[in-house]
Design a protein around this motif. Sequence first.
Motif, PDB file in Angstrom:
ATOM      1  N   ILE A  93     -31.647 -30.941 -21.905  1.00 24.36           N
ATOM      2  CA  ILE A  93     -30.378 -30.298 -21.560  1.00 24.36           C
ATOM      3  C   ILE A  93     -30.657 -29.356 -20.399  1.00 24.36           C
ATOM      4  CG2 ILE A  93     -28.514 -28.833 -22.391  1.00 24.36           C
ATOM      5  CD1 ILE A  93     -28.563 -31.400 -23.954  1.00 24.36           C
ATOM      6  N   ASN A  95     -29.005 -27.150 -18.657  1.00 26.18           N
ATOM      7  CA  ASN A  95     -28.614 -25.742 -18.561  1.00 26.18           C
ATOM      8  C   ASN A  95     -29.025 -24.917 -19.782  1.00 26.18           C
ATOM      9  OD1 ASN A  95     -26.747 -26.546 -20.371  1.00 26.18           O
ATOM     10  ND2 ASN A  95     -24.947 -26.056 -19.154  1.00 26.18           N
ATOM     11  N   GLY A 114     -26.011 -17.315 -37.686  1.00 26.69           N
ATOM     12  CA  GLY A 114     -25.507 -17.920 -36.451  1.00 26.69           C
ATOM     13  C   GLY A 114     -26.234 -17.481 -35.192  1.00 26.69           C
ATOM     14  N   VAL A 116     -29.539 -17.288 -32.911  1.00 26.84           N
ATOM     15  CA  VAL A 116     -30.798 -18.023 -32.729  1.00 26.84           C
ATOM     16  C   VAL A 116     -31.851 -17.069 -32.157  1.00 26.84           C
ATOM     17  CG1 VAL A 116     -31.882 -19.986 -31.585  1.00 26.84           C
ATOM     18  CG2 VAL A 116     -29.479 -20.122 -32.262  1.00 26.84           C
TER      19      VAL A 116
ATOM     20  N   LYS B   9     -38.348  -8.784 -15.527  1.00 24.94           N
ATOM     21  CA  LYS B   9     -37.691  -9.848 -14.763  1.00 24.94           C
ATOM     22  C   LYS B   9     -36.172  -9.777 -14.936  1.00 24.94           C
ATOM     23  CE  LYS B   9     -38.535 -14.647 -14.077  1.00 24.94           C
ATOM     24  NZ  LYS B   9     -38.965 -15.886 -14.675  1.00 24.94           N
ATOM     25  N   ALA B  64     -18.899 -23.760 -19.856  1.00 26.30           N
ATOM     26  CA  ALA B  64     -20.150 -24.260 -20.453  1.00 26.30           C
ATOM     27  C   ALA B  64     -19.957 -25.693 -20.926  1.00 26.30           C
ATOM     28  CB  ALA B  64     -20.571 -23.373 -21.617  1.00 26.30           C
ATOM     29  N   ILE B 179     -24.421 -12.391 -27.017  1.00 26.29           N
ATOM     30  CA  ILE B 179     -25.050 -13.032 -28.185  1.00 26.29           C
ATOM     31  C   ILE B 179     -24.500 -14.436 -28.389  1.00 26.29           C
ATOM     32  CG2 ILE B 179     -25.242 -12.922 -30.705  1.00 26.29           C
ATOM     33  CD1 ILE B 179     -25.433  -9.872 -30.413  1.00 26.29           C
ATOM     34  N   ASN B 182     -25.747 -16.761 -25.366  1.00 28.96           N
ATOM     35  CA  ASN B 182     -27.194 -16.967 -25.163  1.00 28.96           C
ATOM     36  C   ASN B 182     -27.999 -17.122 -26.439  1.00 28.96           C
ATOM     37  OD1 ASN B 182     -27.398 -16.550 -22.181  1.00 28.96           O
ATOM     38  ND2 ASN B 182     -26.481 -14.600 -22.760  1.00 28.96           N
ATOM     39  N   ARG B 183     -27.490 -16.593 -27.528  1.00 25.98           N
ATOM     40  CA  ARG B 183     -28.331 -16.531 -28.720  1.00 25.98           C
ATOM     41  C   ARG B 183     -27.717 -17.194 -29.951  1.00 25.98           C
ATOM     42  NH1 ARG B 183     -31.607 -15.475 -25.585  1.00 25.98           N
ATOM     43  NH2 ARG B 183     -32.764 -13.563 -25.205  1.00 25.98           N
ATOM     44  N   SER B 184     -26.512 -17.723 -29.824  1.00 29.65           N
ATOM     45  CA  SER B 184     -25.930 -18.323 -31.031  1.00 29.65           C
ATOM     46  C   SER B 184     -26.039 -19.834 -30.967  1.00 29.65           C
ATOM     47  CB  SER B 184     -24.451 -17.938 -31.171  1.00 29.65           C
ATOM     48  OG  SER B 184     -23.670 -18.714 -30.295  1.00 29.65           O
ATOM     49  N   ALA B 185     -26.084 -20.436 -32.143  1.00 31.34           N
ATOM     50  CA  ALA B 185     -26.147 -21.890 -32.230  1.00 31.34           C
ATOM     51  C   ALA B 185     -24.940 -22.495 -31.512  1.00 31.34           C
ATOM     52  CB  ALA B 185     -26.170 -22.300 -33.694  1.00 31.34           C
ATOM     53  N   LEU B 188     -25.419 -22.352 -27.653  1.00 35.12           N
ATOM     54  CA  LEU B 188     -26.426 -23.328 -27.203  1.00 35.12           C
ATOM     55  C   LEU B 188     -25.877 -24.749 -27.329  1.00 35.12           C
ATOM     56  CD1 LEU B 188     -29.697 -21.771 -28.700  1.00 35.12           C
ATOM     57  CD2 LEU B 188     -28.762 -21.507 -26.415  1.00 35.12           C
ATOM     58  N   ASN B 189     -25.153 -24.988 -28.443  1.00 32.36           N
ATOM     59  CA  ASN B 189     -24.575 -26.325 -28.626  1.00 32.36           C
ATOM     60  C   ASN B 189     -23.526 -26.618 -27.544  1.00 32.36           C
ATOM     61  OD1 ASN B 189     -26.151 -26.698 -30.815  1.00 32.36           O
ATOM     62  ND2 ASN B 189     -24.538 -26.482 -32.342  1.00 32.36           N
ATOM     63  N   ARG B 191     -23.389 -25.412 -24.520  1.00 35.22           N
ATOM     64  CA  ARG B 191     -24.057 -25.679 -23.242  1.00 35.22           C
ATOM     65  C   ARG B 191     -24.709 -27.059 -23.262  1.00 35.22           C
ATOM     66  NH1 ARG B 191     -27.284 -20.114 -22.903  1.00 35.22           N
ATOM     67  NH2 ARG B 191     -28.249 -20.974 -21.045  1.00 35.22           N
ATOM     68  N   SER B 192     -25.192 -27.475 -24.438  1.00 34.19           N
ATOM     69  CA  SER B 192     -25.782 -28.817 -24.549  1.00 34.19           C
ATOM     70  C   SER B 192     -24.723 -29.880 -24.316  1.00 34.19           C
ATOM     71  CB  SER B 192     -26.379 -29.038 -25.947  1.00 34.19           C
ATOM     72  OG  SER B 192     -27.284 -28.035 -26.250  1.00 34.19           O
ATOM     73  N   SER B 195     -23.705 -30.028 -20.726  1.00 34.91           N
ATOM     74  CA  SER B 195     -24.748 -30.487 -19.805  1.00 34.91           C
ATOM     75  C   SER B 195     -25.046 -31.964 -19.979  1.00 34.91           C
ATOM     76  CB  SER B 195     -26.020 -29.676 -20.045  1.00 34.91           C
ATOM     77  OG  SER B 195     -27.073 -30.148 -19.271  1.00 34.91           O
ATOM     78  N   ALA B 200     -26.898 -34.471 -26.554  1.00 33.28           N
ATOM     79  CA  ALA B 200     -26.405 -33.574 -27.600  1.00 33.28           C
ATOM     80  C   ALA B 200     -26.017 -34.373 -28.847  1.00 33.28           C
ATOM     81  CB  ALA B 200     -25.206 -32.789 -27.071  1.00 33.28           C
ATOM     82  N   ILE B 205     -25.851 -32.940 -32.692  1.00 33.68           N
ATOM     83  CA  ILE B 205     -24.822 -31.916 -32.480  1.00 33.68           C
ATOM     84  C   ILE B 205     -23.447 -32.555 -32.656  1.00 33.68           C
ATOM     85  CG2 ILE B 205     -23.784 -30.376 -30.750  1.00 33.68           C
ATOM     86  CD1 ILE B 205     -26.662 -30.026 -29.627  1.00 33.68           C
TER      87      ILE B 205
END
Lengths: 501, 322
Positions: A93, A95, A114, A116, B9, B64, B179, B182-185, B188-189, B191-192, B195, B200, B205
């Motif tokens: 993936i 991105n 929820g 990650v 960074k 996304a 969150i 960038n950090r939740s399932a 991320l799903n 964005r998958s 993309s 996915a 997914i």
Amino acid sequence: MAGEVILRTEKLNKTFGPTRANIDIDFELRCGEIHGLVGENGSGKSTLLSQIVGIIKSDSGAMHLNGEAYAPRTPLDAYDSGIGIVVQELGVIGNLPAGVNVFIGRHQRFTKMGIVNTAKINEEVREIAKKWDLADLSLGSLTGTMNVESRKQIELLRALAVDPQILILDEITQALSYDNRRRLYAIIDKFKAMGRSVLMISHDLEEVMGACDRLTALRDGKVVATVRTADITMNELKRMMVGRDMEGDYYRDDKAPSKGEDIVLSVRGLNVVGEISEMAFDLYEGEIVGFCGLSDSGIHTLGKALYGLSEGREGNIRLEKLDLPIDSPQAALRGAMAYVPKERDWEGLMMQGSVRSNLTLPSLDILKDKIGFLWTGALNASAKRSVEDFSVKCRDIAQEMNGLSGGNKQKVNLGRWISKELSCLILDCPTRGVDVGAKAYIYQLMKQLKDDGLGMILISDELLEVLGMADRIFVVKNGKIAKELRRGADFTEENIIEVML
Amino acid sequence: MSNSVNIKKTLIPIFVFIALIVLFALVFNLATHGKFLNAANINNILSNAILASFTAWGFCFIMALNYMDLSVGAVIMIAVYVSGEAGNAFGVPALVVCGLAVGVAVMTLNFAIFTWTRVPSWVAGLGLALIYEGCISIYQKYKETLGGNLVYLDTKYGILGRAPLIYVAFAIGLILAYILYNRSALGLNARSVGSNPNVARAMGINITRTLIMTGIVSGIFIGCAGFLRESFSAGSVIPVPQSLSSLAVIFPGFAAIFIAQVLGKWINMIIAVPFCAMLIYLCYNVFAMTGVPLGTISETMIALFIIIFGLIAQRGNKGVVK
């Protein structure tokens, strides 16, 4: 236990429309075995792997894993059953960060309410890389910004992350450079030592003969034979795959360098910031100059730089006969240079375009009429001629490139340049992802072009290919030419590797 | 890479960008003879930037998925009017709940339409924008027949649109968006799916669920943008959008997200959004103070600013940028 059957397929069938991709496939993979699947492009190898890992549902037939019925619906089922997969149909993936990609679809155990925990994911990915001695990657970087080799490493990490009993590798080595291939071979050896199994597809027959215990050859969707590598010669293997004798060697059979009198391309003081430095060489008419080196050596940047594509490039590249400096792809085109990049699908071809558009693209200047109009008839005639000349297997010239096999894509990629009068040709991994038949064809074409007096730059990750085809080899290390070898007694893998490492 | 290196960074580009904004502010202050840097003006810029940020965060989730929903401006306007009515009737909690409910419900409906009709989202979004604007017009006419006007929120219920609560809302929104994205399932799903939907799907997914859930999450931010806008404008009537004028509502958010995408190489997009929105409103503010006519000319100037910014940020990129 070593030698026992871990995976068995019985009468697997798969049909796509009118095409029978796989017909009654019976196949066995044993514990502690490295098993190769070989066959021409379109023989059904990748389809079989896709059926095994649940990407494609079989029309009929059965599979058994460790003696129990096995019917994966998705690759996740395969992962859960202890099968790690690196196949063409599954990518990354773009991105998402590299680390997250390793556990994509399986990040539940890193998730609380929820959220990650990406730091924990990265930590675990680093541990996996360390365990299997894989190169460090920037796990926080977006995968889409990485090169193909790094992306393949991420896929490999994803496969290894399930601690698999069976590792399935579909043409991964062709994306890897020499050093990373060594790492992969070490992983394969480790798997065997641990009594685990590897099922691999590769078009590099030397590789499969060297790495595998047994081979299964497929042709037109059917299993032709399963043999022990120790019991078969390379020529017998080729015959099994293509169904006819493939006479002689792929490569050149002359043992001495040969070239014309005139310099075609002269390169002086070529620098690409952070990639290559102070490269200088000449390419003569009818000469093939090979370049090889490790993944970070800069050889692939060289191809781009010579064609005027690299950013931050300095130095003097000149087509001597035309007295034309090459400082941009437009200048290269004006000078009738051609460049066949390594990343065929990304940088070479328009995958959603037709065979016709791809074949005629570099020749539009020649095909247009006096007022600049492009007649459909002229485009069609040119494309049809190229399809015929280069034996491209396609439905018709309107077919989308996506539908062609790897070998036929490469024929289009190469053929569209060859149909023009060229001053020199830059080939970066020209046989990557193509089968034995297409490989033989490409080498034959290179020999013919050499005889016709064309100067060629051959950049390759396959040492045997460079050794087999080049008049001179430049071994590149840390962006610099470390050694020059001339075709003859010194032309050995050992001499190259000694310098490369 | 160690955590401290990662943090460095991440933080260095943010500090550079903040320094850039401060520099702009000082230059603008000189250009406006000291009128720029006063508390009321800064508060005005920040409040507007916060409203645009919520819209942009909603768009981060939409984009996304590789979707483009042009009805978002109209959805915000529905949320504005409904939350205004609810606020006047039942107070601030109702304003918040109804704004959120409208955002979530309408965006879920939008995503359900995109998902199941398979009409390209930008086409369906344009159609939906016209429908929603039509609904608001009908409501306005209905209010007129009752002898009233379109709702305006009573000033006493506008506390969420003023300091300090608007800054509290901003902090909550920023943390939540960061969150979730960038950090939740779910982030991320999403964005998958956007993309590479094939990968996915193959990786287990649930595409439809991800699409709808992302619609709901974007709805939360769009709803917030709605009730905060109504709170900010308490005491005055927000004009009814018609003939796709609701697109103007999302323009600053859009502009912020485009700049944030360009900055994505250095700063996380969610974090970059409010800074970019601030930059946009700095420009608007200076244009207003220096006598540039508001409306088309100031927006043209903003558009030019975005293009120039993009040109600078993309220098050296020889590829085709979509």
